[in-house]
Design a protein around this motif. Sequence first.
Motif, PDB file in Angstrom:
ATOM      1  N   SER A   5       2.460 -60.929  32.313  1.00  0.00           N
ATOM      2  CA  SER A   5       2.216 -59.488  32.380  1.00  0.00           C
ATOM      3  C   SER A   5       3.521 -58.707  32.514  1.00  0.00           C
ATOM      4  O   SER A   5       3.619 -57.574  32.067  1.00  0.00           O
ATOM      5  N   ARG A   6       4.524 -59.313  33.125  1.00  0.00           N
ATOM      6  CA  ARG A   6       5.820 -58.659  33.232  1.00  0.00           C
ATOM      7  C   ARG A   6       6.896 -59.714  33.035  1.00  0.00           C
ATOM      8  O   ARG A   6       7.925 -59.719  33.709  1.00  0.00           O
ATOM      9  N   ALA A   7       6.660 -60.622  32.112  1.00  0.00           N
ATOM     10  CA  ALA A   7       7.593 -61.718  31.897  1.00  0.00           C
ATOM     11  C   ALA A   7       8.845 -61.229  31.175  1.00  0.00           C
ATOM     12  O   ALA A   7       8.804 -60.314  30.358  1.00  0.00           O
ATOM     13  N   CYS A   8       9.955 -61.872  31.498  1.00  0.00           N
ATOM     14  CA  CYS A   8      11.226 -61.618  30.824  1.00  0.00           C
ATOM     15  C   CYS A   8      11.480 -62.724  29.811  1.00  0.00           C
ATOM     16  O   CYS A   8      10.989 -63.847  29.956  1.00  0.00           O
ATOM     17  N   SER A   9      12.277 -62.410  28.830  1.00  0.00           N
ATOM     18  CA  SER A   9      12.910 -63.473  28.060  1.00  0.00           C
ATOM     19  C   SER A   9      14.260 -63.739  28.727  1.00  0.00           C
ATOM     20  O   SER A   9      14.718 -62.955  29.552  1.00  0.00           O
ATOM     21  N   ALA A  10      14.866 -64.860  28.397  1.00  0.00           N
ATOM     22  CA  ALA A  10      16.147 -65.219  29.013  1.00  0.00           C
ATOM     23  C   ALA A  10      17.153 -65.600  27.946  1.00  0.00           C
ATOM     24  O   ALA A  10      16.816 -66.269  26.964  1.00  0.00           O
ATOM     25  N   ILE A  11      18.379 -65.163  28.157  1.00  0.00           N
ATOM     26  CA  ILE A  11      19.514 -65.514  27.302  1.00  0.00           C
ATOM     27  C   ILE A  11      20.496 -66.309  28.145  1.00  0.00           C
ATOM     28  O   ILE A  11      20.843 -65.897  29.254  1.00  0.00           O
ATOM     29  N   VAL A  12      20.926 -67.446  27.610  1.00  0.00           N
ATOM     30  CA  VAL A  12      21.917 -68.273  28.298  1.00  0.00           C
ATOM     31  C   VAL A  12      23.161 -68.368  27.432  1.00  0.00           C
ATOM     32  O   VAL A  12      23.128 -68.933  26.324  1.00  0.00           O
ATOM     33  N   LEU A  13      24.258 -67.772  27.889  1.00  0.00           N
ATOM     34  CA  LEU A  13      25.526 -67.877  27.176  1.00  0.00           C
ATOM     35  C   LEU A  13      26.104 -69.261  27.449  1.00  0.00           C
ATOM     36  O   LEU A  13      26.413 -69.588  28.592  1.00  0.00           O
ATOM     37  N   ALA A  14      26.229 -70.081  26.402  1.00  0.00           N
ATOM     38  CA  ALA A  14      26.557 -71.499  26.598  1.00  0.00           C
ATOM     39  C   ALA A  14      27.797 -71.959  25.841  1.00  0.00           C
ATOM     40  O   ALA A  14      28.129 -73.146  25.885  1.00  0.00           O
ATOM     41  N   ALA A  15      28.477 -71.057  25.149  1.00  0.00           N
ATOM     42  CA  ALA A  15      29.658 -71.457  24.383  1.00  0.00           C
ATOM     43  C   ALA A  15      30.913 -71.379  25.244  1.00  0.00           C
ATOM     44  O   ALA A  15      30.980 -70.612  26.205  1.00  0.00           O
ATOM     45  N   ASP A  16      31.913 -72.168  24.908  1.00  0.00           N
ATOM     46  CA  ASP A  16      33.195 -72.124  25.608  1.00  0.00           C
ATOM     47  C   ASP A  16      33.977 -70.897  25.163  1.00  0.00           C
ATOM     48  O   ASP A  16      33.948 -70.511  23.991  1.00  0.00           O
ATOM     49  N   ALA A  98      25.387 -59.175  22.846  1.00  0.00           N
ATOM     50  CA  ALA A  98      24.897 -58.119  21.958  1.00  0.00           C
ATOM     51  C   ALA A  98      24.119 -58.706  20.792  1.00  0.00           C
ATOM     52  O   ALA A  98      23.080 -58.171  20.387  1.00  0.00           O
ATOM     53  N   ARG A  99      24.603 -59.833  20.260  1.00  0.00           N
ATOM     54  CA  ARG A  99      23.907 -60.484  19.143  1.00  0.00           C
ATOM     55  C   ARG A  99      22.522 -60.954  19.579  1.00  0.00           C
ATOM     56  O   ARG A  99      21.532 -60.750  18.877  1.00  0.00           O
ATOM     57  N   ALA A 100      22.446 -61.575  20.742  1.00  0.00           N
ATOM     58  CA  ALA A 100      21.165 -62.084  21.229  1.00  0.00           C
ATOM     59  C   ALA A 100      20.193 -60.944  21.553  1.00  0.00           C
ATOM     60  O   ALA A 100      18.991 -61.053  21.318  1.00  0.00           O
ATOM     61  N   LEU A 101      20.731 -59.847  22.080  1.00  0.00           N
ATOM     62  CA  LEU A 101      19.886 -58.721  22.459  1.00  0.00           C
ATOM     63  C   LEU A 101      19.363 -57.938  21.253  1.00  0.00           C
ATOM     64  O   LEU A 101      18.402 -57.183  21.373  1.00  0.00           O
ATOM     65  N   SER A 102      19.989 -58.127  20.109  1.00  0.00           N
ATOM     66  CA  SER A 102      19.600 -57.359  18.921  1.00  0.00           C
ATOM     67  C   SER A 102      18.284 -57.850  18.325  1.00  0.00           C
ATOM     68  O   SER A 102      17.670 -57.163  17.516  1.00  0.00           O
ATOM     69  N   GLY A 103      17.839 -59.041  18.715  1.00  0.00           N
ATOM     70  CA  GLY A 103      16.588 -59.571  18.185  1.00  0.00           C
ATOM     71  C   GLY A 103      15.484 -59.524  19.220  1.00  0.00           C
ATOM     72  O   GLY A 103      15.683 -59.160  20.370  1.00  0.00           O
ATOM     73  N   GLY A 104      14.286 -59.888  18.808  1.00  0.00           N
ATOM     74  CA  GLY A 104      13.170 -59.990  19.740  1.00  0.00           C
ATOM     75  C   GLY A 104      12.547 -58.650  20.084  1.00  0.00           C
ATOM     76  O   GLY A 104      12.827 -57.614  19.476  1.00  0.00           O
ATOM     77  N   ASN A 105      11.692 -58.663  21.088  1.00  0.00           N
ATOM     78  CA  ASN A 105      10.951 -57.494  21.536  1.00  0.00           C
ATOM     79  C   ASN A 105      11.850 -56.615  22.394  1.00  0.00           C
ATOM     80  O   ASN A 105      12.198 -56.981  23.515  1.00  0.00           O
ATOM     81  N   THR A 106      12.213 -55.452  21.895  1.00  0.00           N
ATOM     82  CA  THR A 106      13.141 -54.584  22.627  1.00  0.00           C
ATOM     83  C   THR A 106      12.497 -53.956  23.860  1.00  0.00           C
ATOM     84  O   THR A 106      13.190 -53.376  24.689  1.00  0.00           O
ATOM     85  N   GLN A 107      11.172 -54.066  23.984  1.00  0.00           N
ATOM     86  CA  GLN A 107      10.487 -53.516  25.155  1.00  0.00           C
ATOM     87  C   GLN A 107      10.415 -54.520  26.296  1.00  0.00           C
ATOM     88  O   GLN A 107      10.017 -54.157  27.416  1.00  0.00           O
ATOM     89  N   GLN A 108      10.788 -55.761  26.037  1.00  0.00           N
ATOM     90  CA  GLN A 108      10.680 -56.798  27.060  1.00  0.00           C
ATOM     91  C   GLN A 108      11.974 -56.905  27.861  1.00  0.00           C
ATOM     92  O   GLN A 108      13.067 -56.928  27.292  1.00  0.00           O
ATOM     93  N   PRO A 109      11.892 -56.981  29.179  1.00  0.00           N
ATOM     94  CA  PRO A 109      13.109 -57.189  29.979  1.00  0.00           C
ATOM     95  C   PRO A 109      13.776 -58.516  29.599  1.00  0.00           C
ATOM     96  O   PRO A 109      13.089 -59.483  29.248  1.00  0.00           O
TER      97      PRO A 109
END
Length: 265
Positions: A5-16, A98-109
Amino acid sequence: MKNTSRACSAIVLAADRNPADAVAVAAGVQCKALAPVAGVPMIRRVVQALQSTDAIDRITLVGPARNLLCSEAEIEYLLSAGELDWIENASSPSASAARALSGGNTQQPVLLTTADHALLDPAMLNYFLEQALESGCDFIVGVARLETVLARFPDTRRTAARLRGGPYCGCNLFVFVTERGRQLAHFWRNVEQERKRPWRVIAGALGGGAVIRYACGRLTLEQALERLSDKLGIKIGAVVLPFAEAAVDVDTPADLLLVEKILAT
């Protein structure tokens, strides 16, 4: 079943950041995210913590190179099964975000963290996300007081912002709560591009008076965030975490030894 109902997606920055990362070299692996801590690669620890949190419904890894992940069987399985997403990293952490945030549901935290957050756990995440999603802010950053960290780990060295009420350590935990909050990734990129003089960008946003108060130790965290919010048109807030472990990421071989010691005890 997770409550979405208020789930977030998660981004994990994993590159060196660097081709010869000191932690990767010390651990004898091809990238820092794969460095084992107590026998478990850091990237797997972070993904497991996120999967164990009801508030997260989707996880995206940003980097490292896709072929490097083939050596990590559990991560490779999740990727192949479509239970974990991956995108190629950009030239810097801010550009990757910024690249990861540009995709997906922009209304989701969106929760943003890093693969070197080896001590991340569900209790920490649940506390942070509950506070962040109830804050009414567009963007939230997680911090811990330096005194909290030193009380638990007196021998560690952490970078801290000398704000009144602190100092405060960063915790590599951020939430882009609203679509407007995502605009902050562009400000982060401006700061990052002024790598040798980031205060030029920050001072421009805070204003000269606030910078002087900071230099004198009179600027509070709330005042700094309020000034940034007014300047950028984005409501920015902070969650002060009571977990010393939240401020311990693995930036150096000494950090790697520290988290090994923490997990051993």
